[in-house]
Design an enzyme around this catalytic site. Structure first.
Site, PDB file in Angstrom:
ATOM      1  N   ASP A 152     -44.730   1.014  33.173  1.00 40.02           N
ATOM      2  CA  ASP A 152     -44.475   1.297  31.732  1.00 40.02           C
ATOM      3  C   ASP A 152     -45.896   1.105  30.943  1.00 40.02           C
ATOM      4  O   ASP A 152     -46.546   0.284  31.571  1.00 40.02           O
ATOM      5  CB  ASP A 152     -43.681   0.335  31.133  1.00 40.02           C
ATOM      6  CG  ASP A 152     -42.075   0.860  31.647  1.00 40.02           C
ATOM      7  OD1 ASP A 152     -41.933   1.900  32.144  1.00 40.02           O
ATOM      8  OD2 ASP A 152     -41.203  -0.147  31.524  1.00 40.02           O
ATOM      9  N   GLN A 184     -48.431   7.884  25.823  1.00 43.06           N
ATOM     10  CA  GLN A 184     -47.716   7.986  24.771  1.00 43.06           C
ATOM     11  C   GLN A 184     -48.505   8.917  23.582  1.00 43.06           C
ATOM     12  O   GLN A 184     -49.806   9.061  23.495  1.00 43.06           O
ATOM     13  CB  GLN A 184     -47.989   6.537  24.197  1.00 43.06           C
ATOM     14  CG  GLN A 184     -47.182   5.601  24.938  1.00 43.06           C
ATOM     15  CD  GLN A 184     -48.096   4.007  24.470  1.00 43.06           C
ATOM     16  OE1 GLN A 184     -49.231   3.838  24.675  1.00 43.06           O
ATOM     17  NE2 GLN A 184     -47.196   3.147  24.735  1.00 43.06           N
ATOM     18  N   ARG A 205     -45.046  10.036  32.869  1.00 45.39           N
ATOM     19  CA  ARG A 205     -43.942  10.005  32.116  1.00 45.39           C
ATOM     20  C   ARG A 205     -44.474  10.163  30.592  1.00 45.39           C
ATOM     21  O   ARG A 205     -45.446   9.263  30.301  1.00 45.39           O
ATOM     22  CB  ARG A 205     -43.079   8.857  32.158  1.00 45.39           C
ATOM     23  CG  ARG A 205     -41.784   8.650  31.116  1.00 45.39           C
ATOM     24  CD  ARG A 205     -41.438   7.248  30.652  1.00 45.39           C
ATOM     25  NE  ARG A 205     -40.635   6.677  31.951  1.00 45.39           N
ATOM     26  CZ  ARG A 205     -40.652   5.603  31.985  1.00 45.39           C
ATOM     27  NH1 ARG A 205     -41.391   4.556  31.312  1.00 45.39           N
ATOM     28  NH2 ARG A 205     -40.041   5.052  33.095  1.00 45.39           N
TER      29      ARG A 205
HETATM   30  C1  LIG Z   1     -37.219   7.059  29.711  1.00 42.73           C
HETATM   31  C2  LIG Z   1     -38.053   6.342  28.520  1.00 42.73           C
HETATM   32  C3  LIG Z   1     -39.181   5.435  28.827  1.00 42.73           C
HETATM   33  C4  LIG Z   1     -39.898   4.958  28.037  1.00 42.73           C
HETATM   34  N1  LIG Z   1     -40.918   4.176  28.170  1.00 42.73           N
HETATM   35  C5  LIG Z   1     -41.878   3.939  27.280  1.00 42.73           C
HETATM   36  C6  LIG Z   1     -43.231   3.262  27.660  1.00 42.73           C
HETATM   37  O1  LIG Z   1     -43.327   2.825  28.772  1.00 42.73           O
HETATM   38  N2  LIG Z   1     -43.765   2.956  26.608  1.00 42.73           N
HETATM   39  C7  LIG Z   1     -43.561   3.013  25.403  1.00 42.73           C
HETATM   40  O2  LIG Z   1     -44.451   2.628  24.360  1.00 42.73           O
HETATM   41  N3  LIG Z   1     -42.320   3.619  24.899  1.00 42.73           N
HETATM   42  C8  LIG Z   1     -41.569   4.072  25.809  1.00 42.73           C
HETATM   43  N4  LIG Z   1     -40.270   4.664  25.569  1.00 42.73           N
HETATM   44  C9  LIG Z   1     -39.781   4.685  24.169  1.00 42.73           C
HETATM   45  C10 LIG Z   1     -40.517   5.987  23.187  1.00 42.73           C
HETATM   46  O3  LIG Z   1     -42.008   5.649  23.311  1.00 42.73           O
HETATM   47  C11 LIG Z   1     -39.835   6.127  22.081  1.00 42.73           C
HETATM   48  O4  LIG Z   1     -40.071   4.924  21.328  1.00 42.73           O
HETATM   49  C12 LIG Z   1     -38.302   6.474  22.097  1.00 42.73           C
HETATM   50  O5  LIG Z   1     -38.113   7.140  23.179  1.00 42.73           O
HETATM   51  C13 LIG Z   1     -38.050   7.211  20.982  1.00 42.73           C
HETATM   52  O6  LIG Z   1     -38.578   8.229  20.550  1.00 42.73           O
HETATM   53  P1  LIG Z   1     -37.858   9.783  20.831  1.00 42.73           P
HETATM   54  O7  LIG Z   1     -38.810  10.578  21.408  1.00 42.73           O
HETATM   55  O8  LIG Z   1     -36.416   9.497  21.263  1.00 42.73           O
HETATM   56  O9  LIG Z   1     -37.758  10.404  19.550  1.00 42.73           O
HETATM   57  P2  LIG Z   1     -37.500   9.794  17.953  1.00 42.73           P
HETATM   58  O10 LIG Z   1     -37.995  11.026  17.023  1.00 42.73           O
HETATM   59  O11 LIG Z   1     -37.749   8.447  17.600  1.00 42.73           O
HETATM   60  O12 LIG Z   1     -35.947   9.979  17.889  1.00 42.73           O
HETATM   61  C14 LIG Z   1     -35.281  11.326  18.346  1.00 42.73           C
HETATM   62  C15 LIG Z   1     -33.883  11.195  18.077  1.00 42.73           C
HETATM   63  O13 LIG Z   1     -33.337  10.511  19.277  1.00 42.73           O
HETATM   64  C16 LIG Z   1     -32.548   9.511  18.987  1.00 42.73           C
HETATM   65  N5  LIG Z   1     -32.889   8.024  19.088  1.00 42.73           N
HETATM   66  C17 LIG Z   1     -34.308   7.932  19.665  1.00 42.73           C
HETATM   67  N6  LIG Z   1     -34.163   6.695  19.728  1.00 42.73           N
HETATM   68  C18 LIG Z   1     -33.105   6.042  19.218  1.00 42.73           C
HETATM   69  C19 LIG Z   1     -32.583   4.589  19.408  1.00 42.73           C
HETATM   70  N7  LIG Z   1     -33.203   3.535  19.636  1.00 42.73           N
HETATM   71  N8  LIG Z   1     -31.154   4.503  19.259  1.00 42.73           N
HETATM   72  C20 LIG Z   1     -30.660   5.558  18.877  1.00 42.73           C
HETATM   73  N9  LIG Z   1     -30.776   6.822  18.987  1.00 42.73           N
HETATM   74  C21 LIG Z   1     -32.149   7.055  19.112  1.00 42.73           C
HETATM   75  C22 LIG Z   1     -31.953   9.661  17.451  1.00 42.73           C
HETATM   76  O14 LIG Z   1     -31.024  10.745  17.507  1.00 42.73           O
HETATM   77  C23 LIG Z   1     -33.253  10.195  17.081  1.00 42.73           C
HETATM   78  O15 LIG Z   1     -33.021  10.991  15.841  1.00 42.73           O
HETATM   79  C24 LIG Z   1     -39.654   5.180  26.570  1.00 42.73           C
HETATM   80  C25 LIG Z   1     -38.589   6.227  26.411  1.00 42.73           C
HETATM   81  C26 LIG Z   1     -37.806   6.949  27.423  1.00 42.73           C
HETATM   82  C27 LIG Z   1     -36.851   7.621  26.796  1.00 42.73           C
END
Ligand SMILES: Cc1cc2nc3c(=O)[nH]c(=O)nc-3n(C[C@H](O)[C@H](O)[C@H](O)COP(=O)(O)OP(=O)(O)OC[C@H]3O[C@@H](n4cnc5c(N)ncnc54)[C@H](O)[C@@H]3O)c2cc1C
Length: 328
Positions: A152, A184, A205
């Protein structure tokens, strides 16, 4: 049954509170690093109950049961034993031991699952060589049981070190195809890092990024992060290196689905990845369309920082959780 869309439960007052979302986001990220609150929350029964929204239980067995259920629905999993920033070698070894047990259990149960870990959990903060040795042993183990280790990505102080370690591990005998990392889209440097890792065939990823970063190194505005995400995701999907498209953003997912159709991207060139407990409706929709979906399954008693980052992404979750906790 938990709801994926918490917006429908909001009152007008909640909605007003949510308009200050950027402020709330910063507050939750700051609170995610608060040790006192963490100790209190992780020990309290209400805290544990609330964590169930995003955390798949406290033990390996509970997490494996979630993986089995996901696999039955056609969804792959990646298991994350929660924990960050250990400060001694025995702690780092204890974290690694959980991962070794998971790799064995995944193989023994024939699960469609792999593992995700954080370098700070493996001793990176006090002995980077130790962390590399520990993760190297994990990659060796993953190779022996035909699995995969995802490193991660944490906050920006770790970015270069994480990428460089992944590169070194990938070139070892058992490394190729057994280790990958996360980039990221909010960081300016990521476009270059995508090309750097693709040249070496390293699996990426792509996520938006979950930490608070200064505008000197990261896009401060969400539309810019989203635009960069789409650009980089399209590059990855067309690269010939299998990648993980990690987002719950349905507008972005739909744009990428159009891209796959217009550019004949094979469905097995990538998988969508989402977090446990978030947008299960979208997960199901993608499975029905024939795409690969992997869910990130975090578990363990050290859930607090992870949980607070999920609240930071969508502060509306807090209202939902508090309402539910008060009801039960
Ligand atoms: C499989 C996976 C692995 C990840 N690994 C890392 C990593 O190693 N390092 C890192 O910095 N980040 C990691 N992340 C987190 C990522 O960086 C984002 O912070 C997170 O995924 C929210 O971004 P989004 O792309 O969903 O978009 P956003 O614009 O934040 O959200 C889009 C939509 O998704 C839904 N949503 C998003 N988050 C939530 C929530 N918490 N609760 C409910 N609904 C939500 C809502 O409907 C929102 O409108 C990971 C995410 C995923 C899915």
């Amino acid at each position: 049954m938990q709801s994926d869309s918490v917006g429908e439960y909001l009152s007008a007052n909640d909605a007003v509170a949510l308009r200050s979302q950027p402020l709330l986001r910063s507050a939750f990220i700051a609170l995610s690093q608060n040790r006192l609150l963490r100790r209190f929350a992780e020990r309290s029964s209400i805290g544990r109950r609330m964590s169930g929204r995003f955390v798949a239980g406290m033990s390996i067995d509970e997490a494996l049961a979630v993986c089995e259920r996901l696999n039955r629905e056609g969804i792959a999993a990646t298991l994350d034993a929660l924990g960050e920033s250990v400060t001694t070698e025995p702690e780092a070894r204890a974290s690694a031991d959980v991962y070794h047990r998971m790799l064995d259990a995944i193989a023994a149960r024939g699960l469609n699952a792999n593992v995700s870990l954080k370098l700070s959990q493996m001793g990176m903060d006090f002995d980077p060589d130790l962390a590399e040795k520990i993760v190297g042993e994990m990659v060796e183990h993953a190779s022996a049981v035909d699995s995969f280790v995802r490193i991660d990505m944490e906050g920006s102080p770790y970015t270069e070190a994480t990428i460089a370690m992944t590169e070194r591990l990938q070139t070892r005998g058992d490394g190729p195809g057994r280790v990958g990392t996360v980039l990221q889209a909010y960081l300016y440097r990521t476009e270059g890092d995508v090309e750097r890792l693709l040249r070496q065939g390293i699996r990426i990823r792509l996520c938006k990024g979950a930490y608070k970063e200064p505008p000197a190194i990261a896009f401060p505005d969400k539309p810019d992060v989203d635009a960069n995400y789409i650009k980089l995701a399209e590059r990855l999907m067309n690269s010939g290196v299998f990648c993980g498209i990690a987002t719950h953003d349905e507008a972005i997912v739909d744009k990428l689905l159009t891209f796959t159709r217009e550019h004949d991207v094979p469905q097995d060139a990538f998988e969508f990845q989402m977090l446990y407990g978030i947008r299960r409706d979208l997960q199901r929709r993608l499975i029905e369309l024939g795409f690969g979906v992997r869910v990130y399954v975090p578990f363990g008693p050290e859930w607090y920082p992870y949980f607070m980052r999920r609240l930071a992404e969508r502060p509306a979750n807090l209202f939902f959780l508090v309402k539910n906790a008060l009801k039960s």
